[in-house]
Design an enzyme around this catalytic site. Structure first.
Site, PDB file in Angstrom:
ATOM      1  N   SER A 296       0.824  -1.207   0.000  1.00  0.00           N
ATOM      2  CA  SER A 296       0.000   0.000   0.000  1.00  0.00           C
ATOM      3  C   SER A 296       0.856   1.254   0.000  1.00  0.00           C
ATOM      4  CB  SER A 296      -0.913   0.030   1.228  1.00  0.00           C
ATOM      5  OG  SER A 296      -1.627   1.248   1.230  1.00  0.00           O
ATOM      6  N   LYS A 351      -4.729  -6.657   3.336  1.00  0.00           N
ATOM      7  CA  LYS A 351      -4.677  -5.538   2.373  1.00  0.00           C
ATOM      8  C   LYS A 351      -6.087  -5.226   1.874  1.00  0.00           C
ATOM      9  CE  LYS A 351      -3.316  -2.256  -0.199  1.00  0.00           C
ATOM     10  NZ  LYS A 351      -3.783  -2.167  -1.499  1.00  0.00           N
ATOM     11  N   HIS A 354      -7.723  -3.368   4.587  1.00  0.00           N
ATOM     12  CA  HIS A 354      -7.110  -2.028   4.558  1.00  0.00           C
ATOM     13  C   HIS A 354      -7.857  -1.162   3.545  1.00  0.00           C
ATOM     14  CE1 HIS A 354      -4.481   0.853   2.498  1.00  0.00           C
ATOM     15  NE2 HIS A 354      -3.798   0.993   3.622  1.00  0.00           N
ATOM     16  N   ASN A 355      -8.076  -1.708   2.363  1.00  0.00           N
ATOM     17  CA  ASN A 355      -8.760  -0.939   1.324  1.00  0.00           C
ATOM     18  C   ASN A 355     -10.210  -0.659   1.697  1.00  0.00           C
ATOM     19  OD1 ASN A 355      -6.359  -1.192  -0.020  1.00  0.00           O
ATOM     20  ND2 ASN A 355      -7.267  -1.700  -1.983  1.00  0.00           N
ATOM     21  N   GLU A 358     -10.120   2.080   3.965  1.00  0.00           N
ATOM     22  CA  GLU A 358      -9.791   3.243   3.109  1.00  0.00           C
ATOM     23  C   GLU A 358     -11.069   3.796   2.439  1.00  0.00           C
ATOM     24  OE1 GLU A 358      -6.398   2.569   0.302  1.00  0.00           O
ATOM     25  OE2 GLU A 358      -7.872   2.980  -1.257  1.00  0.00           O
TER      26      GLU A 358
HETATM   27  C1  6PG Z   1      -3.196   1.461  -1.613  1.00  0.00           C
HETATM   28  C2  6PG Z   1      -4.443   1.625  -2.407  1.00  0.00           C
HETATM   29  C3  6PG Z   1      -4.278   0.935  -3.708  1.00  0.00           C
HETATM   30  C4  6PG Z   1      -5.227   1.428  -4.769  1.00  0.00           C
HETATM   31  C5  6PG Z   1      -6.552   0.782  -4.772  1.00  0.00           C
HETATM   32  C6  6PG Z   1      -7.726   1.706  -4.749  1.00  0.00           C
HETATM   33  O1  6PG Z   1      -3.308   0.953  -0.516  1.00  0.00           O
HETATM   34  O2  6PG Z   1      -2.142   1.848  -2.091  1.00  0.00           O
HETATM   35  O3  6PG Z   1      -5.531   1.084  -1.734  1.00  0.00           O
HETATM   36  O4  6PG Z   1      -4.296  -0.434  -3.489  1.00  0.00           O
HETATM   37  O5  6PG Z   1      -5.330   2.773  -4.803  1.00  0.00           O
HETATM   38  O6  6PG Z   1      -6.535   0.102  -5.985  1.00  0.00           O
HETATM   39  O7  6PG Z   1      -8.833   0.966  -5.038  1.00  0.00           O
HETATM   40  P1  6PG Z   1     -10.089   1.490  -5.806  1.00  0.00           P
HETATM   41  O8  6PG Z   1      -9.709   1.741  -7.246  1.00  0.00           O
HETATM   42  O9  6PG Z   1     -11.037   0.362  -5.653  1.00  0.00           O
HETATM   43  O10 6PG Z   1     -10.536   2.749  -5.147  1.00  0.00           O
END
Ligand code: 6PG
Length: 626
Positions: A296, A351, A354-355, A358
């Site tokens: 990430s 991960k 985590h997303n 996010e």
């Molecule tokens: C990270 C982000 C990375 C990416 C995702 C976003 O941790 O660096 O989460 O993995 O930006 O692909 O996902 P979406 O396109 O679903 O918003």
């Protein structure tokens, strides 16, 4: 060749001095015998037959290290022969030389070395000396291994050949792949880079990339998979930075015939954790290791220091650990934001969560922005100032910081944000988190609501022409109230996300360490924040962040602010699904208000599904003839 400090290591009698001096001559650099660096006290001890302790060796190792540092500062290389039998000794020797140091290890069994020594008339080796050396020897994971049964000339030739090979491979030169490759090279890793050849659209990508960056001058570029694999030291360590899903499976099929047992494939994409488990098991049959690794930090994080979440076979992890740790972000104490997560696809699982966290963190900022912009009638610049101020204190987070910057970005006189189409995209990890949470029966309501908010944004356009009657009433809220509501919603989001990880860990028997996971998320990753630092401390002693009284105190302290935020937003007809999910979750914690009992009664009424009673013991089920 960039300046290097080469340490030829190994037990007495392994031929390290012979090989080291021949290597120095071949490379036209100075040779140093490690024994010459012992301080007087050590020499006295040794000549009296007293064995050296680890403490005695510190000064010796530091003196060799200092010499190495001096050489590098003067842009010189050097070859040292030094036993360096333990990992901790090699770490000491590498201090500040992590990018330049290289270990060469003439390897052979104790019997072979003893026999060789016995055959040499000029050299007597008491067998107990070799015994004691072998008993403390910790074989290096990342040294160039040379077969010591060969002649010195052959050993030299092998060393030179192997030194020309790359230490690490990387496949897929998209945005993340390029940044990770540069980060690895900046940290002294000799790389082989592979990008597929697609006529007309992807031609000579790896070499063009190598030629664009000074730090890649040592790297080799490939479009032929076999050549790429052959260009690396064994066991090979290959980072896959390719699209998750079908493409990853297809690539594995293509590269597999060229790989050997013990080679390690590191999948750094956002793969589904169940796919990772399947791939681990599939490749295991051939003895090939597959390490599913969450990465990430986006493009900048990948270049300057991402948060790295590897999982799978622990021994395989150990062989790649030094490379991953070198490129990872550092936490406040200077520790690497990279740790072994656990077995199977647990790295990709965390991960994924985590997303999910996010998604909800991003949506919360969007909802706070909506209230400030529409209800409080503040300009983007004014809102940016508010975010900036919050970002000085306990609300500090990477996402708040970038949002504050986004709000000030202009295109001509316009705020760029106002020109961006109001439709949120996604690549699927929020969806997976939601599906996983529902499969596991876990209420990750904030993540789910944030995901659906993105989906709703895509259908909104379709209904744009409907004449919706609006009755908005705007009540300006105190900034402090908004801040407190946001603080509480973030706590709930993290509580839900980490509980999902905890329950998955129990269900899959992964034995995950929540404190370590949150620690490696305190820097490098997208959801890094001050709250994450607090959570990491809490998980040292608790397994639920609500168990920490100072955090739970905030639930009570900020509850009324969250309620006020929701009421005001509803009055202004603002869509705030994630704030509402947070508020609902807090309301649901109140055991006095009962609603699930009527659900149970309904189920029993129409389907005789039975229910449990408050006045009977748990696990006893009742049915009523309604
Ligand atoms: C990270 C982000 C990375 C990416 C995702 C976003 O941790 O660096 O989460 O993995 O930006 O692909 O996902 P979406 O396109 O679903 O918003």
């Amino acid at each position: 060749m960039k300046s290097k400090i080469i340490i030829v290591m190994g037990v007495s009698g392994s031929g390290k001095t012979t090989l080291g001096s021949m290597l120095a001559e071949k490379l036209n650099t100075d040779f140093f015998d490690g024994d010459d660096f012992h301080p007087k006290e050590n020499i006295a001890k040794m000549s009296n037959g007293i064995p050296l302790t680890d403490d005695d060796r510190i000064g010796w190792l530091d003196r060799i290290n200092e010499k190495g540092v001096e050489l590098i500062q003067n842009n010189k290389s050097g070859v040292f022969a030094c036993s360096a039998l333990k990992e901790s000794y090699r770490k000491r020797l590498s201090n500040t030389l992590e990018k330049e140091i290289l270990f060469v290890y003439p390897k052979g069994s104790q019997e072979v070395i003893q026999r060789r020594m016995d055959a040499r008339k000029d050299h007597f080796m008491p067998s107990n000396l070799l015994d004691s050396q072998f008993s403390i020897l910790e074989e290096p994971k990342n040294a160039i291994e040379i077969d010591l049964t060969k002649t010195p000339e052959q050993m030299l030739e092998d060393t030179i050949k192997k030194m020309a090979l790359s230490e690490f491979g990387l496949v897929g030169l998209g945005v993340m792949g390029k940044s990770l490759a540069r980060n690895l090279a900046n940290n002294g890793t000799k790389l082989s880079l592979f990008n597929r050849y697609v006529k007309g659209s992807e031609e000579g990508i790896a070499n063009k990339f190598i030629n664009s960056f000074e730090e890649l001058s040592d790297a080799q570029g490939f479009e032929d998979l076999e050549d790429f694999v052959e260009s690396m030291q064994t066991p090979r360590k290959i980072f896959l930075m390719i699209k998750a899903g079908k493409e990853t499976d297809e690539f594995i099929e293509k590269i597999k015939p060229f790989l050997n047992a013990e080679d390690v494939l590191i999948d750094g994409g956002n793969s589904h954790f169940k796919d990772t488990k399947r791939r681990i098991e599939y490749l295991e049959k051939e003895g090939i290791y597959f390490v599913g690794t969450g990465v990430s930090g986006g493009e900048e994080g990948a270049l300057k220091g991402p948060s790295i979440m590897p999982s799978g076979n622990f021994d395989a992890y150990k062989t790649i650990e030094p490379f991953l740790k070198k490129i990872a972000a550092k936490d406040k104490k200077g520790l690497d934001c990279c740790t072994y997560i656990g077995p199977e696809g647990s790295g990709h699982f965390i991960k994924m969560v985590h997303n999910g966290i996010e998604y909800a963190e991003m949506q919360l900022i969007a909802e706070v922005y909506a209230l400030l912009r529409y209800s409080n009638q503040m300009s983007p610049d004014e809102i940016s100032e508010v975010f900036k101020e919050w970002n000085q204190g306990e609300l500090k987070s990477y996402l708040l910081e970038i949002s504050s910057e986004i709000l000030t970005k202009k295109e001509g006189d316009n705020c760029l944000l106002d020109m961006i189409l109001d439709q949120a995209g996604n690549k699927g990890t929020g969806n997976w988190t939601t599906v996983t949470a529902t499969e596991m029966g876990m209420p990750a309501t904030m993540i789910t609501s944030a995901l659906f908010a993105r989906y709703v944004s895509s259908v909104r356009e379709k209904y744009g022409n409907l004449s919706l009657i609006t009755e908005q009433s705007f009540i300006k809220l105190e900034i402090e109230t908004v801040k407190n509501a946001y603080s509480l919603a973030r706590i709930i989001n993290h509580q839900q996300g980490f509980t999902l990880i905890k329950i998955a860990s129990e269900e899959y028997r992964w034995n995950l360490n929540l404190s370590e996971i949150s620690r490696i998320w305190t820097n490098g990753c997208i959801i890094r924040s001050t709250l994450m630092e607090e959570i990491s401390a809490v998980f040292k002693h608790n397994s639920d962040i609500f168990d920490d009284l100072s955090i739970f105190e905030n639930v009570n302290k900020f509850r009324s602010a969250l309620k006020t935020f929701c009421v005001s937003s509803l009055m202004a007809e603002l869509p705030i699904p994630t704030m509402l999910a947070a508020n609902d979750f807090v309301n649901s914690l109140n055991g006095e208000i009962k609603t699930a009992n009527i659900i149970q009664a309904q189920r029993d009424f129409f389907g005789a599904h039975t229910y449990q009673r408050t006045d009977a013991e748990r696990g006893k089920f009742f049915h009523t003839n309604w």
